[in-house]
Scaffold this motif. Structure first.
Motif, PDB file in Angstrom:
ATOM      1  N   MET A   1      48.406  38.448  40.479  1.00  0.00           N
ATOM      2  CA  MET A   1      49.379  37.855  40.506  1.00  0.00           C
ATOM      3  C   MET A   1      50.791  37.703  38.859  1.00  0.00           C
ATOM      4  O   MET A   1      51.341  37.156  39.255  1.00  0.00           O
ATOM      5  CB  MET A   1      49.028  35.855  41.196  1.00  0.00           C
ATOM      6  N   LEU A   2      49.775  37.303  37.112  1.00  0.00           N
ATOM      7  CA  LEU A   2      50.379  37.191  36.840  1.00  0.00           C
ATOM      8  C   LEU A   2      51.308  38.396  36.478  1.00  0.00           C
ATOM      9  O   LEU A   2      52.462  38.284  36.593  1.00  0.00           O
ATOM     10  CB  LEU A   2      49.505  36.524  35.826  1.00  0.00           C
TER      11      LEU A   2
ATOM     12  N   ILE B   1      41.162  30.609  34.560  1.00  0.00           N
ATOM     13  CA  ILE B   1      42.564  31.006  35.168  1.00  0.00           C
ATOM     14  C   ILE B   1      41.808  30.783  36.494  1.00  0.00           C
ATOM     15  O   ILE B   1      41.466  29.623  37.509  1.00  0.00           O
ATOM     16  CB  ILE B   1      43.437  31.743  35.078  1.00  0.00           C
ATOM     17  N   ALA B   2      40.789  31.090  37.179  1.00  0.00           N
ATOM     18  CA  ALA B   2      40.121  31.934  38.272  1.00  0.00           C
ATOM     19  C   ALA B   2      39.327  30.577  38.456  1.00  0.00           C
ATOM     20  O   ALA B   2      38.813  29.833  39.408  1.00  0.00           O
ATOM     21  CB  ALA B   2      39.968  32.978  38.205  1.00  0.00           C
TER      22      ALA B   2
ATOM     23  N   ALA C   1      38.112  30.231  45.811  1.00  0.00           N
ATOM     24  CA  ALA C   1      37.426  30.972  45.078  1.00  0.00           C
ATOM     25  C   ALA C   1      38.761  32.309  44.484  1.00  0.00           C
ATOM     26  O   ALA C   1      38.534  33.568  45.534  1.00  0.00           O
ATOM     27  CB  ALA C   1      36.020  31.360  45.364  1.00  0.00           C
ATOM     28  N   ILE C   2      38.844  33.490  44.101  1.00  0.00           N
ATOM     29  CA  ILE C   2      39.289  34.082  43.237  1.00  0.00           C
ATOM     30  C   ILE C   2      38.837  34.700  42.045  1.00  0.00           C
ATOM     31  O   ILE C   2      38.498  33.972  41.738  1.00  0.00           O
ATOM     32  CB  ILE C   2      40.878  34.178  42.706  1.00  0.00           C
ATOM     33  N   SER C   3      39.117  36.148  41.964  1.00  0.00           N
ATOM     34  CA  SER C   3      38.583  36.638  40.573  1.00  0.00           C
ATOM     35  C   SER C   3      39.754  37.353  39.686  1.00  0.00           C
ATOM     36  O   SER C   3      40.208  36.293  40.277  1.00  0.00           O
ATOM     37  CB  SER C   3      37.818  38.152  41.492  1.00  0.00           C
ATOM     38  N   ARG C   4      39.408  36.886  38.351  1.00  0.00           N
ATOM     39  CA  ARG C   4      39.857  37.010  37.425  1.00  0.00           C
ATOM     40  C   ARG C   4      41.482  38.474  37.751  1.00  0.00           C
ATOM     41  O   ARG C   4      42.317  38.375  36.725  1.00  0.00           O
ATOM     42  CB  ARG C   4      38.964  37.551  36.342  1.00  0.00           C
ATOM     43  N   GLN C   5      40.489  39.485  38.581  1.00  0.00           N
ATOM     44  CA  GLN C   5      41.215  40.513  38.580  1.00  0.00           C
ATOM     45  C   GLN C   5      42.493  40.147  39.536  1.00  0.00           C
ATOM     46  O   GLN C   5      43.914  40.262  39.146  1.00  0.00           O
ATOM     47  CB  GLN C   5      40.951  41.722  39.684  1.00  0.00           C
ATOM     48  N   THR C   6      42.403  39.260  40.457  1.00  0.00           N
ATOM     49  CA  THR C   6      43.614  38.633  41.325  1.00  0.00           C
ATOM     50  C   THR C   6      44.502  37.954  40.849  1.00  0.00           C
ATOM     51  O   THR C   6      45.805  37.858  39.937  1.00  0.00           O
ATOM     52  CB  THR C   6      43.175  37.653  42.407  1.00  0.00           C
TER      53      THR C   6
END
Length: 117
Positions: free
Chosen positions: A105-106, A85-86, A96-101
């Motif tokens: 958010m989810l 998804i990132a 660019a975002i991280s998987r943690q972001t």
């Protein structure tokens, strides 16, 4: 971080500090000695003891306006990993975002999903 002292308390501390020492005033009002010194300094520099405005913070990389993108990714494949998804989000938006972001958010949007085995 605690909330700032009320303006009323700040003024009372400053008024008392004009006729007493900082440790005495601090004990009387239940504040620290450094708070008394800071209030004196604020009054001297700014001319008032109003609390300074909040400094701001980081601007979020993902906003509520981006939610339809996430919903689209998950509609395509409900088991899509956060890292994927990132990567798709970066390809679509250039941010660019991280998987943690993605996970944060989810969670913020209360999006739950059941991953397929």
């Amino acid at each position: 971080m605690p909330a700032p002292l009320s303006v009323d308390l700040r003024r009372r501390v400053l008024d008392a500090a004009r006729s007493a020492t900082a440790p005495v005033v601090a004990a009387r009002f239940g504040v620290s000695v450094s708070t008394v010194h800071r209030l004196r300094h604020l009054d001297r520099i700014q001319g008032s003891v109003e609390p300074r405005p909040h400094g701001g913070g980081h601007t979020p990389l993902v906003t509520d306006d981006d939610r339809p993108l996430f919903d689209g990714y998950l509609a395509e494949n409900p088991s899509m990993p956060h890292a994927t998804i990132a990567r798709r989000f970066e390809a679509d938006t250039g941010r660019a975002i991280s998987r943690q972001t993605v996970q944060r958010m989810l969670g913020l949007w209360r999006v739950t999903r059941k991953k397929s085995p």
